[in-house]
Enzyme design. Structure first.
Site, PDB file in Angstrom:
ATOM      1  N   TRP A 137      24.941  38.008  55.688  1.00  0.00           N
ATOM      2  CA  TRP A 137      24.768  38.146  54.235  1.00  0.00           C
ATOM      3  C   TRP A 137      25.509  39.413  53.802  1.00  0.00           C
ATOM      4  O   TRP A 137      25.356  40.471  54.433  1.00  0.00           O
ATOM      5  CB  TRP A 137      23.268  38.252  53.941  1.00  0.00           C
ATOM      6  CG  TRP A 137      22.920  38.450  52.505  1.00  0.00           C
ATOM      7  CD1 TRP A 137      23.382  37.741  51.442  1.00  0.00           C
ATOM      8  CD2 TRP A 137      22.007  39.425  51.982  1.00  0.00           C
ATOM      9  NE1 TRP A 137      22.812  38.210  50.290  1.00  0.00           N
ATOM     10  CE2 TRP A 137      21.969  39.234  50.586  1.00  0.00           C
ATOM     11  CE3 TRP A 137      21.217  40.428  52.549  1.00  0.00           C
ATOM     12  CZ2 TRP A 137      21.175  40.013  49.749  1.00  0.00           C
ATOM     13  CZ3 TRP A 137      20.425  41.195  51.723  1.00  0.00           C
ATOM     14  CH2 TRP A 137      20.406  40.989  50.343  1.00  0.00           C
ATOM     15  N   ASP A 218      15.083  39.151  59.301  1.00  0.00           N
ATOM     16  CA  ASP A 218      15.257  38.954  57.864  1.00  0.00           C
ATOM     17  C   ASP A 218      14.880  37.511  57.550  1.00  0.00           C
ATOM     18  O   ASP A 218      15.585  36.579  57.941  1.00  0.00           O
ATOM     19  CB  ASP A 218      16.725  39.232  57.487  1.00  0.00           C
ATOM     20  CG  ASP A 218      16.945  39.109  55.993  1.00  0.00           C
ATOM     21  OD1 ASP A 218      15.979  38.818  55.264  1.00  0.00           O
ATOM     22  OD2 ASP A 218      18.097  39.307  55.556  1.00  0.00           O
ATOM     23  N   LYS A 254      13.495  32.610  47.047  1.00  0.00           N
ATOM     24  CA  LYS A 254      13.937  31.208  47.108  1.00  0.00           C
ATOM     25  C   LYS A 254      12.738  30.271  47.259  1.00  0.00           C
ATOM     26  O   LYS A 254      12.642  29.265  46.567  1.00  0.00           O
ATOM     27  CB  LYS A 254      14.875  30.966  48.292  1.00  0.00           C
ATOM     28  CG  LYS A 254      15.765  32.125  48.665  1.00  0.00           C
ATOM     29  CD  LYS A 254      17.009  32.206  47.849  1.00  0.00           C
ATOM     30  CE  LYS A 254      17.670  33.547  48.115  1.00  0.00           C
ATOM     31  NZ  LYS A 254      18.984  33.707  47.620  1.00  0.00           N
TER      32      LYS A 254
HETATM   33  C1  LIG Z   1      19.889  36.616  54.459  1.00  0.00           C
HETATM   34  C2  LIG Z   1      19.323  37.162  53.200  1.00  0.00           C
HETATM   35  N1  LIG Z   1      18.549  38.239  53.260  1.00  0.00           N
HETATM   36  C3  LIG Z   1      17.999  38.775  52.182  1.00  0.00           C
HETATM   37  C4  LIG Z   1      18.227  38.253  50.939  1.00  0.00           C
HETATM   38  C5  LIG Z   1      17.547  38.961  49.819  1.00  0.00           C
HETATM   39  O1  LIG Z   1      17.290  38.342  48.674  1.00  0.00           O
HETATM   40  P1  LIG Z   1      16.231  38.904  47.636  1.00  0.00           P
HETATM   41  O2  LIG Z   1      16.379  40.384  47.594  1.00  0.00           O
HETATM   42  O3  LIG Z   1      16.624  38.257  46.363  1.00  0.00           O
HETATM   43  O4  LIG Z   1      14.911  38.504  48.139  1.00  0.00           O
HETATM   44  C6  LIG Z   1      19.050  37.133  50.804  1.00  0.00           C
HETATM   45  C7  LIG Z   1      19.382  36.553  49.502  1.00  0.00           C
HETATM   46  O5  LIG Z   1      20.289  35.831  49.297  1.00  0.00           O
HETATM   47  C8  LIG Z   1      19.593  36.570  51.977  1.00  0.00           C
HETATM   48  O6  LIG Z   1      20.358  35.476  51.942  1.00  0.00           O
END
Ligand SMILES: Cc1ncc(COP(=O)(O)O)c(C=O)c1O
Length: 410
Positions: A137, A218, A254
Protein backbone atom coordinates in the site's frame (compact mmCIF):
# COMPACT_ATOMS: atom_id res chain seq x y z
CA UNK A 1 6.05 43.95 2.26
CA UNK A 2 8.28 41.13 3.49
CA UNK A 3 8.11 37.91 1.47
CA UNK A 4 6.28 34.93 2.91
CA UNK A 5 7.96 32.74 5.51
CA UNK A 6 7.07 29.88 3.22
CA UNK A 7 8.52 31.12 -0.08
CA UNK A 8 11.29 28.49 0.10
CA UNK A 9 8.81 25.61 0.55
CA UNK A 10 8.71 23.31 -2.48
CA UNK A 11 5.37 21.82 -3.52
CA UNK A 12 5.06 18.22 -2.34
CA UNK A 13 4.64 15.60 -5.06
CA UNK A 14 0.99 14.51 -5.33
CA UNK A 15 0.01 11.31 -3.53
CA UNK A 16 0.08 8.49 -6.08
CA UNK A 17 -3.51 7.47 -5.34
CA UNK A 18 -5.16 10.74 -4.31
CA UNK A 19 -3.37 12.56 -7.18
CA UNK A 20 -5.13 10.33 -9.71
CA UNK A 21 -8.44 10.92 -7.93
CA UNK A 22 -7.99 14.66 -8.38
CA UNK A 23 -7.24 14.20 -12.12
CA UNK A 24 -10.50 12.25 -12.28
CA UNK A 25 -12.45 15.02 -10.54
CA UNK A 26 -11.15 17.59 -13.03
CA UNK A 27 -12.06 15.51 -16.09
CA UNK A 28 -15.25 17.02 -17.65
CA UNK A 29 -16.15 13.76 -19.50
CA UNK A 30 -19.53 12.41 -18.32
CA UNK A 31 -18.75 8.72 -18.85
CA UNK A 32 -15.51 8.77 -16.83
CA UNK A 33 -14.72 5.90 -14.49
CA UNK A 34 -12.69 6.06 -11.28
CA UNK A 35 -11.02 2.76 -10.38
CA UNK A 36 -8.15 4.35 -8.47
CA UNK A 37 -9.52 4.78 -4.95
CA UNK A 38 -10.26 1.88 -2.63
CA UNK A 39 -13.86 2.67 -1.74
CA UNK A 40 -16.85 0.40 -2.29
CA UNK A 41 -19.49 1.48 -4.79
CA UNK A 42 -22.91 -0.06 -5.39
CA UNK A 43 -23.99 -1.39 -8.77
CA UNK A 44 -24.99 2.15 -9.80
CA UNK A 45 -21.51 3.41 -9.03
CA UNK A 46 -22.65 5.29 -5.90
CA UNK A 47 -21.08 5.29 -2.42
CA UNK A 48 -22.95 2.87 -0.17
CA UNK A 49 -23.94 3.31 3.47
CA UNK A 50 -24.55 -0.05 5.14
CA UNK A 51 -28.18 -0.63 6.18
CA UNK A 52 -27.04 -1.69 9.64
CA UNK A 53 -25.09 1.56 10.00
CA UNK A 54 -28.15 3.62 8.98
CA UNK A 55 -30.17 1.71 11.56
CA UNK A 56 -27.72 2.47 14.36
CA UNK A 57 -27.54 6.10 13.26
CA UNK A 58 -31.24 6.52 14.08
CA UNK A 59 -30.30 6.72 17.72
CA UNK A 60 -28.55 10.04 18.39
CA UNK A 61 -25.31 10.24 20.37
CA UNK A 62 -25.92 10.70 24.12
CA UNK A 63 -23.62 13.75 24.13
CA UNK A 64 -20.56 15.13 22.38
CA UNK A 65 -18.16 14.97 25.30
CA UNK A 66 -14.53 13.97 24.83
CA UNK A 67 -13.97 10.25 24.92
CA UNK A 68 -10.93 8.75 26.72
CA UNK A 69 -7.49 8.99 25.06
CA UNK A 70 -7.52 5.25 24.39
CA UNK A 71 -11.05 5.44 22.94
CA UNK A 72 -14.34 3.77 23.81
CA UNK A 73 -13.58 0.66 25.92
CA UNK A 74 -16.50 -1.41 24.54
CA UNK A 75 -15.31 -0.68 20.99
CA UNK A 76 -11.68 -1.56 21.73
CA UNK A 77 -12.63 -4.84 23.38
CA UNK A 78 -14.98 -5.88 20.58
CA UNK A 79 -12.48 -4.89 17.87
CA UNK A 80 -9.68 -7.02 19.26
CA UNK A 81 -12.04 -9.96 19.83
CA UNK A 82 -13.11 -9.68 16.21
CA UNK A 83 -9.59 -10.11 14.90
CA UNK A 84 -8.17 -12.55 17.47
CA UNK A 85 -11.33 -14.53 18.18
CA UNK A 86 -13.30 -14.44 21.44
CA UNK A 87 -11.43 -17.42 22.84
CA UNK A 88 -7.94 -16.10 22.11
CA UNK A 89 -5.49 -17.12 24.81
CA UNK A 90 -3.85 -13.69 24.90
CA UNK A 91 -7.20 -12.03 25.64
CA UNK A 92 -7.98 -14.58 28.38
CA UNK A 93 -4.57 -13.96 29.91
CA UNK A 94 -5.09 -10.20 29.80
CA UNK A 95 -1.90 -9.57 27.85
CA UNK A 96 -3.40 -7.53 25.03
CA UNK A 97 -3.51 -3.74 24.90
CA UNK A 98 -5.97 -2.12 22.47
CA UNK A 99 -6.47 1.56 21.76
CA UNK A 100 -8.91 3.17 19.34
CA UNK A 101 -7.22 4.81 16.37
CA UNK A 102 -7.87 7.15 13.45
CA UNK A 103 -8.76 4.23 11.21
CA UNK A 104 -6.05 1.88 9.90
CA UNK A 105 -3.61 4.64 8.99
CA UNK A 106 -3.77 6.09 12.50
CA UNK A 107 -3.20 2.66 14.05
CA UNK A 108 -0.10 2.18 11.90
CA UNK A 109 1.15 5.68 12.71
CA UNK A 110 0.71 5.41 16.49
CA UNK A 111 2.24 1.92 16.41
CA UNK A 112 5.17 3.26 14.37
CA UNK A 113 5.71 6.09 16.86
CA UNK A 114 5.75 3.59 19.74
CA UNK A 115 8.22 1.33 17.92
CA UNK A 116 10.50 4.26 17.18
CA UNK A 117 10.53 5.25 20.85
CA UNK A 118 10.67 1.84 22.49
CA UNK A 119 11.67 -1.03 20.21
CA UNK A 120 15.27 -1.91 21.00
CA UNK A 121 16.27 -5.14 19.26
CA UNK A 122 19.15 -6.68 21.18
CA UNK A 123 20.86 -7.79 17.97
CA UNK A 124 21.74 -4.26 16.83
CA UNK A 125 22.43 -0.78 18.14
CA UNK A 126 21.04 0.76 14.96
CA UNK A 127 17.59 2.23 14.55
CA UNK A 128 15.05 -0.55 13.93
CA UNK A 129 14.14 -1.10 10.32
CA UNK A 130 10.62 -1.87 9.12
CA UNK A 131 10.26 -4.27 6.20
CA UNK A 132 7.20 -3.84 4.01
CA UNK A 133 6.26 -6.06 1.05
CA UNK A 134 7.27 -5.06 -2.48
CA UNK A 135 4.84 -3.77 -3.63
CA UNK A 136 2.72 -2.53 -0.75
CA UNK A 137 0.00 0.00 0.00
CA UNK A 138 1.52 3.32 -1.11
CA UNK A 139 1.20 4.95 2.30
CA UNK A 140 3.10 2.32 4.33
CA UNK A 141 6.52 3.75 3.59
CA UNK A 142 5.47 7.31 4.40
CA UNK A 143 3.72 6.37 7.64
CA UNK A 144 6.73 4.51 9.03
CA UNK A 145 9.29 7.00 7.74
CA UNK A 146 7.47 9.96 9.22
CA UNK A 147 7.65 8.28 12.62
CA UNK A 148 11.44 8.17 12.18
CA UNK A 149 11.86 4.49 11.28
CA UNK A 150 13.99 3.16 8.46
CA UNK A 151 11.95 1.37 5.81
CA UNK A 152 13.05 -1.41 3.52
CA UNK A 153 11.27 -4.07 1.46
CA UNK A 154 10.99 -7.84 1.19
CA UNK A 155 10.05 -9.64 -2.02
CA UNK A 156 6.36 -10.38 -2.24
CA UNK A 157 4.98 -10.57 -5.76
CA UNK A 158 6.00 -12.44 -8.89
CA UNK A 159 4.80 -10.45 -11.93
CA UNK A 160 5.16 -13.50 -14.21
CA UNK A 161 2.83 -15.82 -12.28
CA UNK A 162 0.82 -12.82 -10.93
CA UNK A 163 1.02 -14.58 -7.55
CA UNK A 164 2.98 -14.42 -4.29
CA UNK A 165 6.70 -15.06 -4.80
CA UNK A 166 6.86 -17.65 -2.01
CA UNK A 167 10.56 -18.43 -2.34
CA UNK A 168 11.63 -14.79 -2.67
CA UNK A 169 9.55 -13.84 0.36
CA UNK A 170 10.87 -16.63 2.60
CA UNK A 171 14.46 -16.03 1.48
CA UNK A 172 14.22 -12.32 2.18
CA UNK A 173 12.64 -12.78 5.61
CA UNK A 174 15.41 -15.29 6.40
CA UNK A 175 18.25 -13.09 5.17
CA UNK A 176 17.33 -9.75 6.77
CA UNK A 177 18.71 -9.00 10.28
CA UNK A 178 17.10 -10.85 13.20
CA UNK A 179 14.45 -8.98 15.18
CA UNK A 180 13.43 -6.81 12.25
CA UNK A 181 9.95 -5.34 12.14
CA UNK A 182 7.87 -7.07 9.43
CA UNK A 183 4.66 -5.60 8.07
CA UNK A 184 2.24 -8.31 6.90
CA UNK A 185 -1.09 -7.63 5.21
CA UNK A 186 -3.55 -9.80 7.16
CA UNK A 187 -5.63 -10.56 4.05
CA UNK A 188 -6.46 -9.12 0.62
CA UNK A 189 -2.98 -7.76 -0.01
CA UNK A 190 -3.09 -4.24 -1.41
CA UNK A 191 -2.28 -3.63 -4.27
CA UNK A 192 -1.77 -7.17 -5.63
CA UNK A 193 -4.85 -9.03 -4.33
CA UNK A 194 -2.54 -12.06 -3.94
CA UNK A 195 -2.40 -13.65 -0.47
CA UNK A 196 -0.10 -16.38 0.88
CA UNK A 197 -1.64 -19.86 0.99
CA UNK A 198 -2.24 -21.41 4.45
CA UNK A 199 0.88 -23.47 3.93
CA UNK A 200 2.95 -20.39 3.12
CA UNK A 201 1.57 -18.53 6.16
CA UNK A 202 2.85 -21.44 8.29
CA UNK A 203 6.29 -21.16 6.69
CA UNK A 204 6.32 -17.38 7.24
CA UNK A 205 5.49 -17.95 10.91
CA UNK A 206 8.35 -20.44 11.22
CA UNK A 207 10.82 -17.91 9.83
CA UNK A 208 9.41 -15.17 12.06
CA UNK A 209 9.91 -17.36 15.15
CA UNK A 210 13.33 -18.53 14.08
CA UNK A 211 14.55 -14.99 13.30
CA UNK A 212 12.65 -13.41 16.23
CA UNK A 213 11.12 -10.82 13.93
CA UNK A 214 8.45 -8.49 15.31
CA UNK A 215 5.28 -8.71 13.22
CA UNK A 216 3.03 -5.72 12.59
CA UNK A 217 -0.19 -7.01 10.99
CA UNK A 218 -2.17 -4.56 8.87
CA UNK A 219 -5.79 -5.72 8.76
CA UNK A 220 -7.74 -3.33 6.53
CA UNK A 221 -10.15 -5.81 4.92
CA UNK A 222 -11.41 -8.33 7.48
CA UNK A 223 -14.72 -9.79 6.24
CA UNK A 224 -14.64 -7.58 3.19
CA UNK A 225 -12.20 -9.83 1.35
CA UNK A 226 -13.89 -13.23 1.43
CA UNK A 227 -17.18 -12.24 3.07
CA UNK A 228 -16.15 -14.34 6.09
CA UNK A 229 -14.74 -12.60 9.16
CA UNK A 230 -13.14 -15.78 10.50
CA UNK A 231 -11.47 -16.79 7.27
CA UNK A 232 -9.96 -13.33 6.77
CA UNK A 233 -8.49 -13.48 10.30
CA UNK A 234 -6.79 -16.85 9.74
CA UNK A 235 -3.20 -15.61 9.55
CA UNK A 236 -3.46 -13.22 12.52
CA UNK A 237 -5.02 -15.93 14.69
CA UNK A 238 -2.44 -18.52 13.74
CA UNK A 239 0.36 -16.11 14.69
CA UNK A 240 -1.38 -15.24 17.98
CA UNK A 241 -1.73 -18.94 18.83
CA UNK A 242 2.03 -19.39 18.46
CA UNK A 243 2.52 -17.11 21.48
CA UNK A 244 4.69 -14.47 19.78
CA UNK A 245 4.41 -10.75 20.47
CA UNK A 246 2.89 -8.68 17.70
CA UNK A 247 1.10 -5.48 16.76
CA UNK A 248 -2.18 -5.32 14.83
CA UNK A 249 -3.66 -2.34 12.99
CA UNK A 250 -7.37 -2.69 12.24
CA UNK A 251 -9.51 -0.54 9.98
CA UNK A 252 -13.30 -0.42 9.86
CA UNK A 253 -13.27 1.84 6.80
CA UNK A 254 -14.07 -0.81 4.21
CA UNK A 255 -15.84 -3.54 6.15
CA UNK A 256 -18.30 -1.14 7.81
CA UNK A 257 -18.17 1.50 5.09
CA UNK A 258 -17.12 4.05 7.74
CA UNK A 259 -14.32 5.57 5.63
CA UNK A 260 -14.59 9.21 6.68
CA UNK A 261 -15.48 8.43 10.30
CA UNK A 262 -11.93 7.15 10.89
CA UNK A 263 -12.67 4.04 12.96
CA UNK A 264 -9.80 1.72 13.76
CA UNK A 265 -7.87 0.01 16.51
CA UNK A 266 -4.26 -0.69 17.40
CA UNK A 267 -3.50 -3.76 19.48
CA UNK A 268 -0.32 -5.02 21.11
CA UNK A 269 -0.34 -8.75 21.84
CA UNK A 270 2.28 -9.02 24.61
CA UNK A 271 4.16 -11.99 26.07
CA UNK A 272 2.86 -11.41 29.58
CA UNK A 273 0.42 -9.17 31.39
CA UNK A 274 3.11 -7.43 33.47
CA UNK A 275 3.94 -5.04 30.59
CA UNK A 276 0.34 -4.16 29.73
CA UNK A 277 -0.06 -1.11 31.99
CA UNK A 278 3.18 0.48 30.79
CA UNK A 279 2.44 -0.14 27.11
CA UNK A 280 -1.09 1.26 27.55
CA UNK A 281 0.16 4.38 29.34
CA UNK A 282 2.82 5.11 26.69
CA UNK A 283 0.30 4.66 23.88
CA UNK A 284 -1.97 7.15 25.65
CA UNK A 285 0.93 9.58 25.95
CA UNK A 286 1.61 9.33 22.21
CA UNK A 287 -2.10 9.80 21.41
CA UNK A 288 -2.38 12.78 23.79
CA UNK A 289 0.42 14.65 22.03
CA UNK A 290 -0.80 13.79 18.52
CA UNK A 291 -4.55 14.45 18.69
CA UNK A 292 -5.55 14.18 22.37
CA UNK A 293 -8.42 11.74 21.94
CA UNK A 294 -10.11 9.98 19.01
CA UNK A 295 -13.45 10.90 17.41
CA UNK A 296 -16.52 9.35 19.04
CA UNK A 297 -19.18 8.96 16.40
CA UNK A 298 -17.84 6.17 14.18
CA UNK A 299 -16.53 4.09 17.08
CA UNK A 300 -19.93 4.34 18.79
CA UNK A 301 -21.58 3.01 15.64
CA UNK A 302 -19.04 0.19 15.29
CA UNK A 303 -19.28 -0.68 18.97
CA UNK A 304 -23.04 -1.06 18.82
CA UNK A 305 -22.83 -3.32 15.77
CA UNK A 306 -20.04 -5.44 17.21
CA UNK A 307 -21.67 -5.82 20.64
CA UNK A 308 -25.27 -6.54 19.58
CA UNK A 309 -25.79 -10.10 18.23
CA UNK A 310 -28.73 -9.10 15.99
CA UNK A 311 -26.92 -6.13 14.44
CA UNK A 312 -23.77 -8.24 14.13
CA UNK A 313 -25.65 -10.83 12.02
CA UNK A 314 -27.07 -8.08 9.82
CA UNK A 315 -23.57 -6.71 9.30
CA UNK A 316 -22.27 -10.16 8.33
CA UNK A 317 -25.00 -10.41 5.71
CA UNK A 318 -23.98 -7.08 4.21
CA UNK A 319 -20.33 -8.14 4.18
CA UNK A 320 -21.37 -11.13 2.09
CA UNK A 321 -23.29 -8.87 -0.29
CA UNK A 322 -20.37 -6.45 -0.76
CA UNK A 323 -17.71 -9.11 -1.21
CA UNK A 324 -20.08 -11.08 -3.47
CA UNK A 325 -20.62 -8.08 -5.72
CA UNK A 326 -16.87 -7.56 -6.05
CA UNK A 327 -16.34 -11.23 -6.89
CA UNK A 328 -19.06 -10.97 -9.51
CA UNK A 329 -17.33 -7.97 -11.10
CA UNK A 330 -14.11 -9.98 -11.28
CA UNK A 331 -15.94 -12.78 -13.05
CA UNK A 332 -17.69 -10.46 -15.51
CA UNK A 333 -14.46 -8.65 -16.35
CA UNK A 334 -12.62 -11.93 -16.90
CA UNK A 335 -15.41 -13.23 -19.16
CA UNK A 336 -15.52 -9.94 -21.09
CA UNK A 337 -11.78 -10.12 -21.82
CA UNK A 338 -11.96 -13.77 -22.82
CA UNK A 339 -14.90 -13.10 -25.15
CA UNK A 340 -12.97 -10.23 -26.78
CA UNK A 341 -9.98 -12.58 -27.18
CA UNK A 342 -7.78 -9.99 -25.51
CA UNK A 343 -4.18 -11.26 -25.75
CA UNK A 344 -2.79 -12.56 -22.44
CA UNK A 345 -3.79 -14.76 -19.52
CA UNK A 346 -6.37 -12.93 -17.39
CA UNK A 347 -7.09 -15.73 -14.91
CA UNK A 348 -5.40 -13.75 -12.10
CA UNK A 349 -8.40 -11.37 -12.13
CA UNK A 350 -10.64 -14.05 -10.64
CA UNK A 351 -7.89 -15.65 -8.54
CA UNK A 352 -7.04 -12.43 -6.72
CA UNK A 353 -8.96 -11.47 -3.60
CA UNK A 354 -10.25 -8.25 -2.08
CA UNK A 355 -10.99 -4.87 -3.45
CA UNK A 356 -8.24 -4.57 -6.03
CA UNK A 357 -7.02 -6.32 -9.09
CA UNK A 358 -3.39 -5.96 -10.04
CA UNK A 359 -4.23 -6.14 -13.73
CA UNK A 360 -0.72 -6.46 -15.15
CA UNK A 361 -1.26 -3.38 -17.35
CA UNK A 362 1.86 -1.22 -17.65
CA UNK A 363 2.20 2.55 -17.21
CA UNK A 364 1.72 3.28 -20.92
CA UNK A 365 -1.43 1.20 -21.05
CA UNK A 366 -2.79 2.81 -17.89
CA UNK A 367 -2.15 6.31 -19.30
CA UNK A 368 -3.74 5.31 -22.60
CA UNK A 369 -6.87 4.17 -20.75
CA UNK A 370 -6.98 7.48 -18.92
CA UNK A 371 -6.50 9.64 -22.00
CA UNK A 372 -8.68 7.77 -24.47
CA UNK A 373 -11.30 6.12 -22.26
CA UNK A 374 -11.36 8.43 -19.20
CA UNK A 375 -10.75 5.37 -17.01
CA UNK A 376 -8.60 6.19 -14.00
CA UNK A 377 -6.43 3.65 -12.18
CA UNK A 378 -3.08 3.87 -10.39
CA UNK A 379 -0.03 3.73 -12.63
CA UNK A 380 1.11 0.38 -11.19
CA UNK A 381 -1.89 -1.20 -12.98
CA UNK A 382 -4.09 -1.55 -9.89
CA UNK A 383 -7.83 -1.23 -10.46
CA UNK A 384 -10.55 -1.19 -7.81
CA UNK A 385 -13.00 -3.97 -8.66
CA UNK A 386 -15.38 -2.33 -6.17
CA UNK A 387 -15.58 0.68 -8.49
CA UNK A 388 -16.96 -1.43 -11.39
CA UNK A 389 -20.61 -2.15 -12.16
CA UNK A 390 -22.46 -4.34 -14.65
CA UNK A 391 -22.79 -1.26 -16.84
CA UNK A 392 -19.13 -0.24 -16.75
CA UNK A 393 -17.43 -3.65 -17.08
CA UNK A 394 -17.83 -3.68 -20.93
CA UNK A 395 -16.29 -0.20 -21.19
CA UNK A 396 -13.33 -1.26 -19.04
CA UNK A 397 -12.88 -4.48 -21.03
CA UNK A 398 -12.97 -2.51 -24.33
CA UNK A 399 -10.36 -0.14 -22.96
CA UNK A 400 -8.05 -2.94 -21.76
CA UNK A 401 -8.41 -4.78 -25.06
CA UNK A 402 -7.52 -1.67 -27.05
CA UNK A 403 -4.60 -0.74 -24.74
CA UNK A 404 -3.12 -4.23 -24.91
CA UNK A 405 -3.31 -4.27 -28.73
CA UNK A 406 -1.90 -0.74 -29.03
CA UNK A 407 1.14 -1.41 -26.97
CA UNK A 408 1.89 -4.95 -28.01
CA UNK A 409 1.97 -3.69 -31.63
CA UNK A 410 4.82 -1.31 -30.92
C1 LIG B 1 -3.30 -2.16 3.26
C2 LIG B 1 -4.00 -0.98 3.84
N1 LIG B 1 -3.69 -0.59 5.07
C3 LIG B 1 -4.28 0.44 5.65
C4 LIG B 1 -5.23 1.17 5.00
C5 LIG B 1 -5.80 2.31 5.77
O1 LIG B 1 -7.00 2.80 5.48
P1 LIG B 1 -7.81 3.69 6.51
O2 LIG B 1 -6.84 4.61 7.18
O3 LIG B 1 -8.77 4.42 5.65
O4 LIG B 1 -8.43 2.77 7.47
C6 LIG B 1 -5.58 0.83 3.69
C7 LIG B 1 -6.55 1.60 2.91
O5 LIG B 1 -6.66 1.55 1.74
C8 LIG B 1 -4.96 -0.30 3.11
O6 LIG B 1 -5.27 -0.72 1.89
Amino acid sequence: MATSHWSHVPAAPPDSILGIASLYRNDPEKKKLNLSVGAYRDDNGNPAVLRVVRKVEQEPAPDHEYIPMAGIPSFCQAAVQLILGEKAQSIKEKRVVTVQSLSGTGALRVGAEFLCQFYRPAATTEKPCVYIPRPSWGNHRKVFQSAGLKVSEYKYFDPVSCDVDAKGLLDDLTNIPSQSIIVLHACAHNPTGADPSKQLWKQILQVVIQKQHLVFFDSAYQGFASGDLEKDAFAVRMFEQSGIEMLIAQSFAKNMGLYGERVGALSFVCKDSSVVASVQSQLETIIRSMYSSPPANGARIASRILNNPVLFEEWKQELLEMSGRIQEMRKLLFEALVSRKTPGDWSHITKQIGMFSFTGLNVEQVRYLREKYHIYMTEDGRASMAGLSRETVPLFADGIHDAVLQFSLR
